[in-house]
Scaffold this motif. Structure first.
Motif, short mmCIF file in Angstrom:
data_model
loop_
_atom_site.label_atom_id
_atom_site.label_comp_id
_atom_site.label_asym_id
_atom_site.label_seq_id
_atom_site.Cartn_x
_atom_site.Cartn_y
_atom_site.Cartn_z
N UNK A 200 -25.40 -44.89 17.72
CA UNK A 200 -25.17 -45.89 17.08
C UNK A 200 -23.99 -46.43 16.81
N UNK A 201 -22.89 -45.75 17.30
CA UNK A 201 -21.44 -46.13 17.35
C UNK A 201 -20.92 -46.19 18.61
N UNK A 202 -19.72 -46.86 18.56
CA UNK A 202 -19.23 -47.27 19.79
C UNK A 202 -18.06 -46.02 19.94
N UNK A 203 -18.41 -45.09 20.94
CA UNK A 203 -17.52 -44.13 21.33
C UNK A 203 -17.21 -44.27 22.68
N UNK A 204 -16.02 -43.71 23.26
CA UNK A 204 -15.46 -43.87 24.50
C UNK A 204 -16.35 -42.96 25.36
N UNK A 205 -16.07 -43.23 26.82
CA UNK A 205 -16.50 -42.18 27.81
C UNK A 205 -15.75 -40.80 27.66
N UNK A 220 -17.87 -45.94 12.70
CA UNK A 220 -18.89 -46.50 11.91
C UNK A 220 -20.21 -46.60 12.50
N UNK A 221 -21.05 -46.26 11.92
CA UNK A 221 -22.74 -46.35 12.26
C UNK A 221 -23.31 -47.41 11.46
N UNK A 222 -23.69 -48.45 11.92
CA UNK A 222 -24.34 -49.70 11.19
C UNK A 222 -25.67 -48.99 10.76
N UNK A 223 -25.85 -49.46 9.49
CA UNK A 223 -27.01 -48.99 9.03
C UNK A 223 -28.46 -49.32 9.71
N UNK A 224 -28.46 -50.48 10.13
CA UNK A 224 -29.55 -50.97 10.78
C UNK A 224 -29.76 -50.06 12.16
#
Length: 538
Positions: A200-205, A220-224
């Motif tokens: 759900x989140x944007x994490x790097x490689x 941040x994890x968007x609720x949707x």
């Protein structure tokens, strides 16, 4: 109960409708019993305070397998019961009427899609967290169960959602055998939180899943996206809440006499701590149970054993206990005809020269039947799991049926021009399996999902890549999920095999008491004149 029977002609349509909805869940008799015990006899209303106490959670100083416990979880749990009552059981007067009580139950536990129940679970978490003083960033468009949820969650919020759900499940299971509250045991669910973070989140490689604290992550994890991930990965998370509500209402008579906080001990806590010696910890068993839409009772026993010896009863094989290798494995699982869960722990070396012991991972496979000695794939259903450090479930894709392969050395043939691989495998094809365990249980090979059409795609281990990964095995466990009947059937099978073996070894000396009946004389007669015709004794 204070309400007219629904079969009467003077029953309002609203009452008949909500009773019909409650009856469709099978809980109408439980609701009738709960209301009759909890309502005020003079006003014929159920006091709101009584209902809040009915759902009250009050656990202090629990046991834990988690490396770090977030202290705000206790304040959150203290407000869960009040939040459930406030959100769903809203009285119009001084207390709840029968219709309002049933309507509230249908609103929170009625028959509805999983996505709506997930919304309900988030709403309870948000309400309890707000009362506990947590700074949550969830937003609900309306009070409807199917409303759109906005905002985002932090990893620590996801951690507390899982701990809240676990506590509801733990409470509902332990109250089956005890009217008092049982010491809470918090599991390690970091692998579940990391699964949500990675999806759900944007994490790097360069994100290191082996060395991170989910409580300190600021992504941040968007609720949707979280709801979509939960619907796909842990669809049975909602059953923790529904089971809790039903269990509390079912035990309302006992709760009426002891609504205050009470702590008791069930089982041996030392045996609970012994779970650290197993690959299948409580948190890992909990995560596997959440992948079922209809939760398997035997998996729940591994999460929340009612008796201290239930865990050991389900253990069929453990390499460090029973010995490594396919022969030792087979001697323990042979004759078990039921679902089996196999876990494999291995270590991957660091490409940059790091310590391989720091990169330990666990994968698993669930079969719907026992193992067979065959040189082809077989099976009708099954799942693959990436369990640690990040959890993922890979269900059947319905494209192929190469679920299980388990082959021992052939005993009848002396020479095979094209011998089949000896070992255990899941998915893929022979010689190109998605998971392959060699006959010595020394090495496991994990291949890319492109070779496998039986199970859904995805990485079984972090940073897997396209090339096969070979890793030394540190432990193998097999857990039986077929219940007592499958275990009894296996015990009967083993007793028969032991009896046959003993009979083959046993020699009756009376039979060879004389030279005429001895096998030596029989052999000499055959050598001297094997074609001689003998008169039949009559």
């Amino acid at each position: 109960m204070g309400a007219s029977p629904s079969t009467s002609h003077n029953v309002p349509n609203e009452q008949r409708e909500v009773e019909s909805l409650a009856a469709s869940t099978g809980s109408l008799p439980v609701l009738q019993n709960a209301f009759s015990k909890l309502h005020h006899p003079q006003t014929n209303l159920l006091p709101r305070r009584t209902l809040q106490q009915c759902f009250n959670l009050n656990y202090k100083n629990p046991n834990s397998e988690a490396p770090l416990v977030v202290n705000s979880i206790w304040s959150l749990l203290d407000h869960v019961g009040v939040s459930i009552a406030d959100l769903f059981f809203v009285p119009e007067k001084g207390g709840l009427s029968w219709v309002e009580f049933v309507k509230g139950y249908v609103k929170c536990c009625g028959r509805m899609p999983t996505s709506m129940v997930l919304n309900t679970l988030l709403r309870i978490f948000c309400a309890a967290g707000t009362k506990a003083g947590l700074n949550l960033k969830l937003e609900f468009e309306s009070d409807d169960a199917d409303c759109k949820v906005g905002g985002y969650l932090l990893p620590v919020d996801v951690l507390m959602i899982f701990w809240m759900s676990w506590t509801l499940l733990w409470d509902s299971r332990t109250r089956i055998v005890s009217e008092e509250k049982v010491d809470l045991w918090l599991p390690d669910v970091n692998h579940l939180v990391l699964s949500a973070v990675m999806s759900c989140a944007e994490v790097g490689s360069d994100f290191n899943v082996w060395d991170c604290s989910v409580a300190d992550l600021e992504v941040q994890l968007p609720a949707g996206k979280f709801l979509q991930w939960a619907f796909k990965t842990v669809p049975s998370l909602t059953e923790c809440f529904t089971k809790f509500v039903n269990a509390r209402l079912h035990n309302c008579v006992a709760l009426e006499n002891a609504l205050g906080p009470s702590i008791s001990s069930l089982g041996d806590i030392s045996s609970t701590k012994a779970r650290d010696n197993y690959l299948l910890s409580r948190g890992r068993a909990f995560s596997i149970s959440l992948t079922y839409r209809t939760v398997c009772e035997e998996v729940l026993k591994l999460c929340c054993p009612i008796k201290s010896d239930e865990t050991d009863e389900n253990l069929v094989y453990k390499s460090s206990l029973h010995g490594k290798g396919l022969n030792r494995f087979w001697s323990n699982i042979e004759g078990y005809h039921g679902p089996l869960l196999i876990l494999v722990s291995a270590n991957s070396g660091d490409a940059h020269g790091g310590d391989a012991s720091d990169r330990k991972w666990i994968i698993g496979a669930l079969t719907e039947q026992g193992f067979e000695n065959r040189d082809v794939f077989y099976g009708s259903a099954g799942n693959l799991y990436a369990i640690s450090p990040v959890f993922h479930a890979f269900l059947p894709s319905a494209k192929e049926k190469n679920f299980v392969y388990s082959h021992l050395h052939s005993t009848g043939k002396v020479y095979e021009p094209h011998p089949k691989p000896v070992g255990i495998a899941f998915g893929g094809t022979i010689g190109n399996e998605r998971i392959f365990i060699d006959e010595d249980f020394a090495k496991v090979t994990v291949r890319h999902h492109a070779v496998d059409k039986t199970y859904r795609p995805g990485s079984l281990i972090p940073c897997q890549g396209f090339l096969p990964v070979e890793a030394p095995i540190s432990e193998v466990e097999v857990w039986g999920l077929g219940g007592s009947s499958a275990k009894q059937s296996q015990n009967s099978y083993k007793k028969r095999e032991e009896l046959f073996t003993e009979q083959r070894r046993k020699v009756d000396m009376k039979t060879f008491a004389s030279w005429e009946d001895s096998p030596e004389k029989m052999m000499m007669d055959m050598v001297s004149d094997p074609n001689a015709v003998k008169r039949e004794d009559r």
